[in-house]
Design a protein around this motif. Structure first.
Motif: not given
Lengths: 453, 453
Positions: B73-79
């Motif tokens: 979920d946090v990776y999705r901020l940029w990945r």
């Protein structure tokens, strides 16, 4: 896509036309006036400053204008830009609202400015121009133009306000990395600059002076032209790719905005996001509230008058009908340098005057408080300018928390704050103050606005 | 996709497992040794510093490890991060080679470091840890950990080398924006720091001292742990998402790399990109040349020895078998601060020792010359560390121009250079010098490496 964080478009989904709001407006915008004759300005009046293609766009009444293939090729270095759903900010605010932000900080220069720098350089290159000149304050626009000039092999000469040139060298270095030649303004390379330095060798400069120097260099040769980063119709036109992409992205997740907020300095970021949505609103396909957000220290729309005034401090530009605080007005040195402008894009002023959009002003400490909430939830550290839009979105989201409404809020995060850490430092140390413009100060500045017959 | 500029993956195409290269290696990597007993270190030896989940990953022989949903979920901020085809650089170099670069500068902190900061904080949060401590030099790692701590509600306390703390305040401010508490090191909040300040109130500090301070704070409480940004196996594991994404992206356009180059400091960026491709190579599915690139001022792989040595200057860590210049070695202050490390990730050293990857060293002026070519063609201004990878890619592309080979070159642009403008300024003014380490200096530093029985 039920738990998406960001909505991406593939390169082949990127819009291939800019949108011109003019033909869709219920009343045509007032013309620009030649400062000598007070008659509507003609294409010839602009010919020494801008290439023909841009003058045509400035005056166009076509609804859509094709984006040239070579411009699309450069846009692809960062576009389409992502649209984020701010789920972590929503959670922090405990709001039922859905907050979306279109992020333009992914461009090489870190803001929305390259959206217009690239086509401006392209059209100049097409007409054989070898060099572009411009002015810059903190350096956002200058670095965007330097980047674009590097892409098409043009020289780029930039006059940067001396106070910024000396105090904030990092943006200047970035312009030089992209091959730009940067002078502190006033400079010793123009007559005007030399005359000012003769009076005061430590002159801090101003944006108005820098414009005069850049213009005076551009008119010297048929191979040199001048470029402007906001305010004008063709600049707003190029920025509409922001809103066109956002429309496609929201459609992908089946959302329609109830409220759209954007920060306004010269108006190009706001117009770029808002005008495609205004088209949809005027056509009855959606009905968002559209709201400009400006700093209380420079409340052009909320406290200025809708009058013909000059775009620059020295009074060299055509007269434009816009909301103005008077072209002699020098805003306080707030941290959102890009919002320190006495006037407004005539197209933004026109739609505001028609009641098609709203405007509010927010003090800078509220903006930075919102920016910290944003950075600690969404990660991205915003530039000072879009902190105004973020603060407005937070106000709206908190109102939804009160009312229980599940509004869809859309805003534009027009740039990152990597070069603005000194402002954040000042805020966190409690040294930032709010600046509210007094009615007396406005009345004084308004005396510089010419009285038309 | 025939004329694509970048290859994107949707969020739902993001890899959901990290890759552990250990079980695929022909020879298992040498164990870490306890500095007291000289016996292989056990999980218990690390328990005061790291949470159990990370210690398990450090010692794991599982090929794939699931990425927790909250980390995704946090990776999705940029990945997923974009993979670019450097068409404009290729054109500038007039090379028949195809150059691809994986860009990690899109993360909030601007580098690949959050790829491991986020899971490290997550696992600590899961085990009830309330605060993480770490050291940082210029601030890349410290800001990544502060960002990650903000996401999971942990406190973050950072000891920053005093010389950087004072000279480069902007990264420090960024850590504070994300809620991090930053001390100059040596600091007055630890016994060790106070003892050094008593000797010299203006002590400039060093990374070794900062590690000692961060570790001494972490071991004080069961609610505090320590975090490291490179070198260790679990850090490289987390970074493999870079290479896993790149594999998917290249497959989308039907390309297979002939050469892969990555810069090596502690080794996590290189390992993250290279290990998934090494897996494919070992399985016979492709056969790329894989090459480490290091600075001539800190030539760990190309001039160091493969020996057991300490990871830190003070000799507090387990002994790791790695290429080392001696843990007492203090590299010259080159601009790529992230590559100034006396040792190397043991896993990178091991595969280099096995002959599975190559290594070269490049002087920094060649790197910055390449960075200017890159910025003026591709737009992005690289951090000093990945300019080494860019310079190596340019060397390879120019060799292809000579030979006529149409090689596919892959590299990682592990961060942007927005906080490194002073280095670019120095280069453009002709004030940057190359630093080649003499054999005598290496021999001297190697005296600090412990001799094992």
């Amino acid at each position: 896509m039920s738990d998406y964080t960001k909505i991406l478009l593939d390169e082949n989904e990127m819009p291939t036309q800019w949108y011109n709001v003019v033909p869709d407006l219920p009343v045509p915008p007032p013309p620009q006036l030649h400062p000598g004759t007070m008659q509507p300005a003609t294409a010839d009046d602009f010919a020494a400053l801008f290439p023909k293609a841009l003058i045509e766009q400035e005056m166009s009444t076509e609804r859509y204008i094709d984006i040239p293939g070579e411009v699309l090729d450069v846009y692809r270095l960062w576009r389409p830009s992502p649209l984020f759903r701010a789920r972590r900010l929503e959670k922090l605010l405990d709001t039922p609202a859905k907050i979306f932000y279109k992020y333009e900080g992914v461009s090489p220069a870190g803001s929305h400015k390259p959206n217009t720098a690239v086509p401006q350089v392209y059209y100049n290159a097409l007409e054989g121009i070898k060099k572009l000149t411009t002015e810059t304050g903190a350096g956002q626009w200058g670095s965007s133009l330097a980047f674009a000039c590097a892409q098409f092999g043009l020289e780029c000469e930039i006059w940067q306000v001396a106070a910024s040139y000396n105090a904030k060298p990092h943006r200047r270095t970035m312009m030089e990395v992209w091959g730009g030649k940067v002078h502190p303004s006033p400079s010793d390379v123009t007559d005007f600059g030399r005359s000012l330095l003769a009076e005061n060798p430590n002159h801090p400069g101003s944006l108005g002076i820098a414009i005069s120097e850049a213009v005076s260099e551009a008119v010297k040769s048929d191979e040199i032209r001048y470029a402007l980063g906001s305010v004008l119709n063709h600049v707003l036109l190029h920025q509409t790719i922001i809103g066109e992409e956002a429309l496609l992205q929201l459609a992908k997740v089946g959302e329609v905005p109830d409220v759209l907020v954007g920060c306004t300095g010269g108006g190009s970021n706001f117009g770029g996001l808002a005008f495609p949505f205004l088209r949809e609103k005027l056509a009855g396909r959606m009905n968002p509230t559209i709201r400009c957000v400006e700093p209380t220290a420079c409340p052009t729309l909320t406290k200025g008058e809708f009058r013909y005034d000059f775009g620059d401090t020295a009074g060299l530009t055509p007269l434009m009908k816009m909301h103005t605080l008077g072209h002699s007005f020098i805003p306080e040195p707030i941290h959102a340098g890009g919002l320190r402008y006495h006037g407004m894009a005539p197209l933004v002023s026109h739609v505001y005057d028609l009641g098609l959009v709203e405007a509010i002003a927010i003090p800078q400490t509220e903006c930075f408080a919102g920016a910290l909430q944003f950075a600690r939830s969404e990660g991205i550290v915003p530039a000072p300018e879009p902190t105004h839009a973020i603060a407005a979105a937070i106000r709206e989201a908190l109102a939804c928390k009160e009312s229980g409404e599940e509004k869809v809020i859309l805003t534009a995060l027009c740039g990152h704050g990597h070069f603005d850490m000194a402002s954040y430092d000042k805020y966190m140390r409690g040294e930032m103050v709010d600046l509210e413009l007094s009615d007396e100060a406005i009345a004084e500045a308004m005396k510089s606005v010419p009285v038309l017959a």
